[in-house]
Scaffold this motif. Structure first.
Motif, PDB file in Angstrom:
ATOM      1  N   UNK A  64       9.584   6.078 -47.775  1.00 59.33           N
ATOM      2  CA  UNK A  64       9.112   7.605 -47.478  1.00 59.33           C
ATOM      3  C   UNK A  64       7.400   8.053 -46.984  1.00 59.33           C
ATOM      4  N   UNK A  65       7.542   7.608 -45.752  1.00 59.59           N
ATOM      5  CA  UNK A  65       5.658   7.953 -46.039  1.00 59.59           C
ATOM      6  C   UNK A  65       5.643   9.000 -44.599  1.00 59.59           C
ATOM      7  N   UNK A  66       5.381  10.452 -44.906  1.00 55.66           N
ATOM      8  CA  UNK A  66       4.997  11.270 -44.107  1.00 55.66           C
ATOM      9  C   UNK A  66       4.120  11.925 -44.109  1.00 55.66           C
ATOM     10  N   UNK A  67       3.619  11.829 -43.438  1.00 57.43           N
ATOM     11  CA  UNK A  67       2.013  12.306 -42.994  1.00 57.43           C
ATOM     12  C   UNK A  67       2.292  13.934 -41.730  1.00 57.43           C
ATOM     13  N   UNK A  68       3.340  13.783 -41.536  1.00 55.86           N
ATOM     14  CA  UNK A  68       3.810  15.709 -40.998  1.00 55.86           C
ATOM     15  C   UNK A  68       3.187  15.179 -39.378  1.00 55.86           C
ATOM     16  N   UNK A  69       2.558  14.078 -39.303  1.00 58.26           N
ATOM     17  CA  UNK A  69       1.851  14.264 -37.564  1.00 58.26           C
ATOM     18  C   UNK A  69       2.801  13.713 -36.305  1.00 58.26           C
ATOM     19  N   UNK A  70       4.055  14.028 -36.798  1.00 59.68           N
ATOM     20  CA  UNK A  70       4.970  13.935 -35.438  1.00 59.68           C
ATOM     21  C   UNK A  70       5.623  15.037 -34.988  1.00 59.68           C
ATOM     22  N   UNK A  71       6.325  15.294 -34.240  1.00 59.78           N
ATOM     23  CA  UNK A  71       7.447  16.272 -33.746  1.00 59.78           C
ATOM     24  C   UNK A  71       6.567  17.253 -34.943  1.00 59.78           C
ATOM     25  N   UNK A  94      19.758  22.394 -37.891  1.00 62.18           N
ATOM     26  CA  UNK A  94      19.008  23.384 -36.709  1.00 62.18           C
ATOM     27  C   UNK A  94      17.727  22.030 -36.636  1.00 62.18           C
ATOM     28  N   UNK A  95      18.030  20.872 -37.312  1.00 67.37           N
ATOM     29  CA  UNK A  95      17.050  19.634 -37.090  1.00 67.37           C
ATOM     30  C   UNK A  95      17.460  19.326 -35.912  1.00 67.37           C
ATOM     31  N   UNK A  96      16.194  18.417 -35.594  1.00 66.35           N
ATOM     32  CA  UNK A  96      16.755  17.453 -34.767  1.00 66.35           C
ATOM     33  C   UNK A  96      15.834  16.203 -35.062  1.00 66.35           C
ATOM     34  N   UNK A  97      16.130  14.704 -34.666  1.00 66.67           N
ATOM     35  CA  UNK A  97      15.053  13.779 -34.508  1.00 66.67           C
ATOM     36  C   UNK A  97      14.843  13.305 -35.975  1.00 66.67           C
ATOM     37  N   UNK A  98      13.877  12.608 -36.642  1.00 75.18           N
ATOM     38  CA  UNK A  98      13.621  12.576 -37.559  1.00 75.18           C
ATOM     39  C   UNK A  98      14.437  13.714 -38.871  1.00 75.18           C
ATOM     40  N   UNK A  99      13.569  14.588 -38.324  1.00 74.63           N
ATOM     41  CA  UNK A  99      13.410  15.675 -39.630  1.00 74.63           C
ATOM     42  C   UNK A  99      14.341  15.800 -40.116  1.00 74.63           C
ATOM     43  N   UNK A 100      15.971  15.142 -38.844  1.00 76.63           N
ATOM     44  CA  UNK A 100      17.329  15.780 -39.412  1.00 76.63           C
ATOM     45  C   UNK A 100      17.283  14.869 -40.273  1.00 76.63           C
ATOM     46  N   UNK A 101      16.753  13.705 -39.603  1.00 79.60           N
ATOM     47  CA  UNK A 101      17.444  11.904 -40.701  1.00 79.60           C
ATOM     48  C   UNK A 101      16.506  12.151 -41.817  1.00 79.60           C
ATOM     49  N   UNK A 102      15.420  12.892 -42.537  1.00 81.47           N
ATOM     50  CA  UNK A 102      14.694  12.836 -43.119  1.00 81.47           C
ATOM     51  C   UNK A 102      15.051  13.702 -44.279  1.00 81.47           C
ATOM     52  N   UNK A 137      -5.835  23.473 -37.811  1.00 79.31           N
ATOM     53  CA  UNK A 137      -7.072  23.792 -36.609  1.00 79.31           C
ATOM     54  C   UNK A 137      -7.301  22.194 -36.455  1.00 79.31           C
ATOM     55  N   UNK A 138      -7.713  21.033 -36.953  1.00 76.45           N
ATOM     56  CA  UNK A 138      -7.819  20.265 -36.605  1.00 76.45           C
ATOM     57  C   UNK A 138      -7.301  18.982 -36.744  1.00 76.45           C
ATOM     58  N   UNK A 139      -6.082  19.210 -36.351  1.00 74.05           N
ATOM     59  CA  UNK A 139      -5.179  18.190 -36.215  1.00 74.05           C
ATOM     60  C   UNK A 139      -4.452  17.982 -36.760  1.00 74.05           C
ATOM     61  N   UNK A 140      -4.451  18.080 -38.525  1.00 71.99           N
ATOM     62  CA  UNK A 140      -4.353  17.376 -39.306  1.00 71.99           C
ATOM     63  C   UNK A 140      -2.643  17.768 -39.439  1.00 71.99           C
ATOM     64  N   UNK A 141      -1.738  17.321 -39.086  1.00 73.84           N
ATOM     65  CA  UNK A 141      -0.422  17.983 -39.635  1.00 73.84           C
ATOM     66  C   UNK A 141      -0.105  17.818 -40.671  1.00 73.84           C
ATOM     67  N   UNK A 142       1.305  19.250 -41.271  1.00 71.74           N
ATOM     68  CA  UNK A 142       0.933  19.606 -42.483  1.00 71.74           C
ATOM     69  C   UNK A 142       2.707  20.360 -42.259  1.00 71.74           C
ATOM     70  N   UNK A 143       3.547  20.259 -43.419  1.00 70.26           N
ATOM     71  CA  UNK A 143       4.591  21.219 -43.966  1.00 70.26           C
ATOM     72  C   UNK A 143       4.204  22.137 -44.204  1.00 70.26           C
ATOM     73  N   UNK A 144       4.613  23.271 -43.656  1.00 69.34           N
ATOM     74  CA  UNK A 144       4.160  24.885 -44.017  1.00 69.34           C
ATOM     75  C   UNK A 144       5.551  25.417 -45.035  1.00 69.34           C
TER      76      UNK A 144
END
Length: 304
Positions: A64-71, A94-102, A137-144
């Motif tokens: 697993x390598x998830x940087x949250x920069x996708x959808x 309620x999830x779709x795509x890779x987030x539902x898978x992962x 704000x700097x574009x970095x993807x994050x899970x909150x």
């Protein structure tokens, strides 16, 4: 101390076992100096900085390598999660795509650990209104993870998310880069592996206090307690390395704890558990607090 949510039906496990590599090799890998002789991260993957590590390292191979920069995942998407709960087949409808898978999350309505501790303020898991994914704000993807308590004095809305790739896995390496970006009394984390009388917690602590790790040996005995950082409000890279007979904890590349007593030897899931505090004041009505995760990685143990 370490914690877990007490919920009926959360103990079902299906074995998933990977081959093992000698502990002597792991010890050697952890002691290699840099070319210039300067100290390097004690973590097997040299994981201590801001960048997400990619690829296998030592006896660990990355699953697993998830940087949250996708959808993006808006609030509300982590919903309808009570499907095959707490098994590797679990999912949130309620999830779709890779987030539902992962990813999976504790379903809405499960009680948090405070219910077992006679606390005045307790929590209930609500992934649908606490978990989201999107850019900073700097574009970095994050899970909150934004936990909150209603103004009417109801229970804290808590959140526990689970990477599906490492559910019910025996041994491994687990890392993330995290920061509490909004602090308030009454909120905590206990990211854990738990089951069969065994428990490993890292990181754990009230968000207004220090960041620590705990190991509760299988079969009982005194817990191992290891302080990792003074506070949660700076970025920290946290790692747990679980191998046969050993559990090691790391913060920012520094080994903060090591225990060999009653280390689990059965498949367990990695739960990124966030909930109401077990010590100190409870969350005030109308309050909220937020943890952000910029990447998560996980590894199986042994040769491919």
């Amino acid at each position: 101390m370490g914690s877990h949510a007490a919920t009926a039906g959360r103990r079902r496990r299906r074995p998933l076992v990977f081959g093992s590599l000698g502990v002597a090799l792991l010890a050697a890998l952890l002691s290699v100096p840099s070319a210039g002789g300067a100290p390097v991260s004690a973590d097997a993957c040299r994981t201590g900085g801001a960048a997400m590590p990619v690829g296998d390292c030592g006896p660990f191979w990355q699953v697993l390598a998830e940087d949250f920069d996708g959808d993006r995942v808006p609030l509300g998407a982590f919903s309808d999660c009570d499907h095959h709960a707490d098994t590797s087949a679990a999912y949130c409808a309620g999830l779709t795509g890779s987030y539902r898978d992962n990813w999976w999350a504790y379903p809405t309505g499960w009680p948090d650990t405070a219910h077992d501790r006679d606390r005045d303020v307790v929590g209930v898991y609500h992934p649908e209104d606490t978990v989201s994914v999107g850019p900073a704000q700097d574009g970095d993807g994050r899970m909150r993870i934004r936990m909150w308590r209603p103004a009417d004095k109801g229970p804290v809305h808590a959140s526990a998310v689970v990477p599906r790739a490492v559910m019910q896995m025996k041994y491994g390496k687990y890392s993330a880069r995290i920061k509490v970006t909004k602090q308030a009394p009454g909120y905590k984390s206990a990211w854990l592996h738990y089951g069969g009388g065994c428990e490993m917690d890292h990181p754990e602590g009230e968000w207004t206090g220090p960041l620590s790790a705990f190991h509760h040996p299988c079969g009982g005995g005194e817990q191992g307690s290891f302080k990792g950082a003074d506070d949660w409000t700076s970025w920290h890279t946290v790692s747990t390395e679980w191998t046969p007979g050993h559990v090691r904890f790391f913060v920012d590349g520094r080994q903060t704890g090591h225990d060999t007593r009653g280390v689990p030897d059965q498949p367990l899931s990695w739960v990124l558990q966030n909930e109401s505090a077990l010590e100190g004041p409870g969350a005030a009505p109308g309050s909220s607090a937020q943890l952000e995760i910029t990447w998560v990685t996980a590894y199986a143990y042994g040769w491919k």
